[in-house]
Design a protein around this motif. Structure first.
Motif, PDB file in Angstrom:
ATOM      1  N   GLN A 131       1.303  -1.405   0.109  1.00 14.14           N
ATOM      2  CA  GLN A 131       0.224   0.282   0.056  1.00 14.14           C
ATOM      3  C   GLN A 131       0.869   1.181   0.416  1.00 14.14           C
ATOM      4  OE1 GLN A 131      -3.335   0.156  -0.119  1.00 14.14           O
ATOM      5  NE2 GLN A 131      -4.150  -1.430   0.266  1.00 14.14           N
ATOM      6  N   ASP A 133       0.219   6.021  -1.027  1.00 12.13           N
ATOM      7  CA  ASP A 133      -0.369   7.194  -1.098  1.00 12.13           C
ATOM      8  C   ASP A 133      -0.658   7.007  -3.114  1.00 12.13           C
ATOM      9  OD1 ASP A 133      -1.140   9.171  -1.698  1.00 12.13           O
ATOM     10  OD2 ASP A 133      -0.522  10.223  -1.045  1.00 12.13           O
ATOM     11  N   ARG A 134      -1.838   6.791  -3.088  1.00 10.17           N
ATOM     12  CA  ARG A 134      -1.989   6.646  -4.626  1.00 10.17           C
ATOM     13  C   ARG A 134      -2.138   7.485  -5.721  1.00 10.17           C
ATOM     14  NH1 ARG A 134      -3.564   0.698  -4.098  1.00 10.17           N
ATOM     15  NH2 ARG A 134      -4.553   1.573  -2.172  1.00 10.17           N
ATOM     16  N   ASN A 180      -1.172  -0.263 -12.604  1.00  7.01           N
ATOM     17  CA  ASN A 180      -1.802   0.996 -11.780  1.00  7.01           C
ATOM     18  C   ASN A 180      -1.369   1.971 -12.183  1.00  7.01           C
ATOM     19  OD1 ASN A 180      -3.653   3.103  -9.929  1.00  7.01           O
ATOM     20  ND2 ASN A 180      -2.166   0.928  -8.645  1.00  7.01           N
TER      21      ASN A 180
END
Length: 331
Positions: A131, A133-134, A180
């Protein structure tokens, strides 16, 4: 891992999975004779038609019913399905690679599948990244697995990969990536590596297994469910013969999303068995409480039964409306 309290329950489950196939009592349901005359577990069967797809489903049904209503959900037969899409159509993985051009990556995929099948081994997929910060597009400062250097003997990699299911009980890690926004070419790595390869550290979540607890008190959790883990690759050199594809962001965006199709088929089978377990529990509980004939309770139990019948209907519909893959598999 076979004796530690946190892992022995899982280890015994994996052993039971393999023992089950060797037991003559279960052989008819769990094994078949392939075209080479070799008796194998039915999860190695590559279905060429609807009838064989149904036979595979009946195999998974049998396995999931045996393993406590499908609560043990990522056995070797489940994890290995991720390799099916690669071996079904290996050429694009080689043709579309950016790094390692000219390497026989399609043959590497075929060899990986042959090694798994002939050794009756297990490969745990690790396609998810940790995980982060996207909200932005720059992933370069995130310690995700990436290629540091292209060398004569392979690629030097460093960083984290997650989430692997049952990885510490597998022979191989099947490494990939789910695209992503902001994915960089050096992160696009598809390969296999031995699970015990020097330089790889596995970090698992807390274990739910209670192998020393009474089966009556913990009929499901005492065995564990699926021990997910992350892996850190600390300057690991992955040999070229283990590489399937490198560096093509567009390939990672469009093609491998179908990698999990075969897993979703297996998962759909498991959901039917999970739903059967819920129906059975609902009927037992309401019977024990004396509420089984209460109109509201009857309606609620009926809802659970309808859910089971719906998941079963989806399974049958999927089998009835299948399509033919590049190598002629019925999916």
């Amino acid at each position: 891992i076979t004796s530690h309290p946190k892992t022995s329950g899982y280890a015994s489950q994996v052993a039971e999975f393999y023992d089950l196939h060797l037991d003559p009592k279960h052989q008819e349901h769990l094994t078949y004779i392939d075209e080479d005359g070799v008796r194998r577990a039915k999860h190695w069967m590559m279905p060429k038609n609807k009838e064989q797809a149904i036979e595979r489903r009946e195999y998974f049904d049998y396995i999931f019913r045996h393993f406590r209503g499908g609560q043990w959900s990522r056995l070797p037969c489940s994890n290995n399905t991720v390799m099916m899409l690669l071996v079904d159509d290996p050429e694009p993985w080689e043709a579309q690679t950016v790094f390692g051009k000219g390497k026989p990556m399609a043959d590497n995929i075929r060899r990986a599948w042959a090694d798994l099948k002939n050794g009756d081994l297990a490969a745990s997929p690790m396609f998810i990244d940790i995980q982060f910060d996207r909200s932005g597009s720059d992933h370069t400062d995130i310690p995700m697995l990436r290629m540091i250097e292209e060398r004569d003997d392979g690629i030097l990699v460093r960083g984290w990969k997650a989430v692997g299911t049952g990885t510490v009980f597998s022979n191989w890690i099947n490494v990939g990536i789910l695209w992503n926004v902001g994915t960089q070419p050096d992160q696009v790595i598809f390969c296999r590596v031995p699970a015990n390869m020097p330089g790889i550290t596995h970090v698992a979540r807390d274990s739910f297994a209670r192998p020393d607890s009474p089966d009556f008190d913990y009929p499901l959790s005492r065995h564990g469910d699926e021990l997910e883990s992350m892996a850190f690759f600390d300057d690991v050199v992955i040999p070229w013969e283990y590489i399937f594809h490198l560096g093509n962001i567009e390939h990672a965006q469009y093609y491998p999303q179908r990698v999990f199709d075969w897993v979703h088929i297996e998962t759909q089978n498991r959901h039917v068995i999970n739903a059967e377990l819920m129906v059975g529990l609902a009927m037992l509980i309401t019977s024990a409480l004396g509420t089984a004939q209460h109109p509201v309770v009857m309606s609620q139990v009926a809802d659970i039964i309808r859910f089971r019948e719906t998941t079963r209907a989806f399974t049958i519909a999927a089998e009835d409306t299948g399509n033919i893959t590049p190598s002629g598999l019925y999916k």
